[in-house]
Write a protein that holds these residues in place. Structure first.
Motif, short mmCIF file in Angstrom:
data_model
loop_
_atom_site.label_atom_id
_atom_site.label_comp_id
_atom_site.label_asym_id
_atom_site.label_seq_id
_atom_site.Cartn_x
_atom_site.Cartn_y
_atom_site.Cartn_z
N GLU A 1 0.84 -1.20 0.00
CA GLU A 1 0.00 0.00 0.00
C GLU A 1 0.88 1.26 0.00
O GLU A 1 0.61 2.23 -0.70
CB GLU A 1 -0.92 -0.03 1.24
CG GLU A 1 -1.82 1.17 1.43
CD GLU A 1 -2.67 1.49 0.22
OE1 GLU A 1 -2.94 0.58 -0.59
OE2 GLU A 1 -3.05 2.68 0.07
N ASN B 1 -4.14 15.64 -4.28
CA ASN B 1 -3.20 14.67 -3.75
C ASN B 1 -1.89 15.32 -3.35
O ASN B 1 -1.30 15.00 -2.33
CB ASN B 1 -2.93 13.63 -4.84
CG ASN B 1 -2.97 12.24 -4.28
OD1 ASN B 1 -3.10 12.07 -3.07
ND2 ASN B 1 -2.85 11.26 -5.14
N LYS C 1 1.61 6.62 -6.82
CA LYS C 1 0.53 7.53 -7.21
C LYS C 1 0.99 8.99 -7.11
O LYS C 1 0.71 9.79 -8.00
CB LYS C 1 -0.68 7.26 -6.28
CG LYS C 1 -1.85 8.17 -6.46
CD LYS C 1 -2.85 7.56 -7.45
CE LYS C 1 -4.05 8.44 -7.67
NZ LYS C 1 -3.77 9.57 -8.55
N ARG D 1 1.13 4.12 -2.86
CA ARG D 1 0.91 5.56 -2.63
C ARG D 1 2.04 6.39 -3.21
O ARG D 1 1.81 7.43 -3.83
CB ARG D 1 0.76 5.82 -1.13
CG ARG D 1 -0.67 5.68 -0.78
CD ARG D 1 -1.25 6.22 0.46
NE ARG D 1 -0.47 6.59 1.58
CZ ARG D 1 -0.71 6.17 2.82
NH1 ARG D 1 -1.68 5.32 3.04
NH2 ARG D 1 0.00 6.60 3.81
#
Ligand SMILES: Nc1ncnc2c1ncn2[C@@H]1O[C@H](COP(=O)(O)OP(=O)(O)O)[C@@H](O)[C@H]1O
Ligand SMILES: [Mg+2]
Length: 322
Positions: free
Chosen positions: A145, A183, A152, A149
């Motif tokens: 995860e 973001n 991303k 991230r």
């Protein structure tokens, strides 16, 4: 300095150095007046030049930050890519190892009461095998995860800066731009406010995407800075009508007092302490929106909140694409 009146004139020049003996429109006084006017014009021109230069410096700075971000993003992308793909293999290998371990454990029963069984039991206790079997998949999930991230954010940074290709007018999905920007500024927002997205249906818009993202970023960061209570809410709304699209960013922060409302788009107008505000965000944003043939409007209720609305045309006139 004194001078003799060589001619008479109905006017008396305030610039005549010899006010005791007003000379009216003598040539000297006229020249002084002209010089004062020229000086005023030059001072104003100089002020405008300084503003233009400050804007240029700021956009240069933004451009180099963008370039830096894209460079870093590119460098990070590669290692992140192989860590991510290694994860797949690692997961498979671990699955195999666990299967092997289960087989060993099944076979262990046959070693009962042998010295080998005792040392295996001791080792199992020492390394806390049961906990380890439970924890390894959790660690793998969390790490995957984390890497996802990072991947991303790197992608968003690349989208955001788009300095890999020259700034060009391109058909853009604004929602994607807003999401990437959110973001990126998440860190600035997440401790102060919740973001509520109320997206309408938008067509692709012809714009300079990284500049438009810059506008969203300025408005979002300002909204977050304006939150003066424990936790606020920032609404991001979008919609389209009559060949135009609009994006609204509304906060429930401190609001803008009426006497400041007309000045927020002025370069260097800031109410923030040194180091936190430059006073350039809104003036730059205003310029960018104008370049797109659009408008940047603000409404505010002091103590209640502020709403900025960006409106730009879906398509640009042929002439402005040059
Ligand atoms: N959402 C907002 N709520 C309240 N005040 C705002 C908001 N956005 C902008 N302002 C005011 O406008 C000023 C100028 O904003 P900006 O040009 O972005 O410069 P800076 O953020 O560096 O101060 C801010 O200092 C603040 O006083
Ligand atoms: Mg700002």
């Amino acid at each position: 300095m004194t001078h003799a009146p060589t001619q008479t004139c109905a006017e008396t020049s305030p610039s005549c150095p010899d006010q005791e003996r007003p000379c009216g429109g003598c040539p000297f006084a006229r020249k002084v007046d002209d010089l004062v006017l020229a000086n005023d014009a030059l001072t104003e021109l100089n002020r405008q030049l300084q503003l233009a230069q400050a804007k240029l410096v700021q956009s240069e700075k933004l451009a180099s930050i963008g370039q830096l971000a894209a460079g870093v993003a590119h460098e990070i992308n590669n290692p992140v890519g192989y860590v991510f793909s290694n994860f797949g293999s690692l997961e498979k290998y671990l699955g195999d190892l666990f299967r092997m371990l289960a087989a060993y454990e099944a076979a262990e029963a046959q070693l009962a009461d042998t010295p080998a069984a005792a040392s295996l039991a001791q080792l199992r206790e020492e390394i806390d095998l049961d906990f380890l079997k439970e924890d390894v998949p959790t660690l793998m999930d969390e790490s995957r995860e984390g890497i996802r991230r990072v991947h991303k954010i790197v992608q968003d940074l690349k989208d955001f800066s788009r300095v890999d290709n020259r700034q060009e007018w391109e058909w853009t999905d604004l929602h994607k731009g807003i999401d990437s920007t959110l973001n990126i500024v998440n860190n600035e927002i997440k401790y102060r406010a919740d973001v509520v997205r109320e997206y309408g249906t938008l067509p692709d818009v012809q714009c300079l995407s990284s500049e438009i993202n810059q506008v969203f970023m300025n408005l979002l960061v300002n909204a977050a800075h304006a939150i003066d209570k424990e936790r606020g809410t920032i609404h991001v709304r979008t919609g389209a009508e009559d060949g135009q699209v609009w994006v609204e960013i509304e906060d429930d922060g401190c609001g803008i007092p009426a006497e400041h409302l007309g000045r927020v788009f002025d370069p260097f107008f800031t109410t923030k302490p040194v180091g936190k505000g430059t006073g350039l965000g809104l003036s730059l944003s205003y310029g960018i929106v104008q370049k797109h043939g659009g408008r940047l409007d603000v409404e505010s209720a002091p103590g209640k909140g502020t709403r900025f609305r960006v409106t730009i045309p879906v398509a640009q006139a042929e002439a402005s694409l040059a």
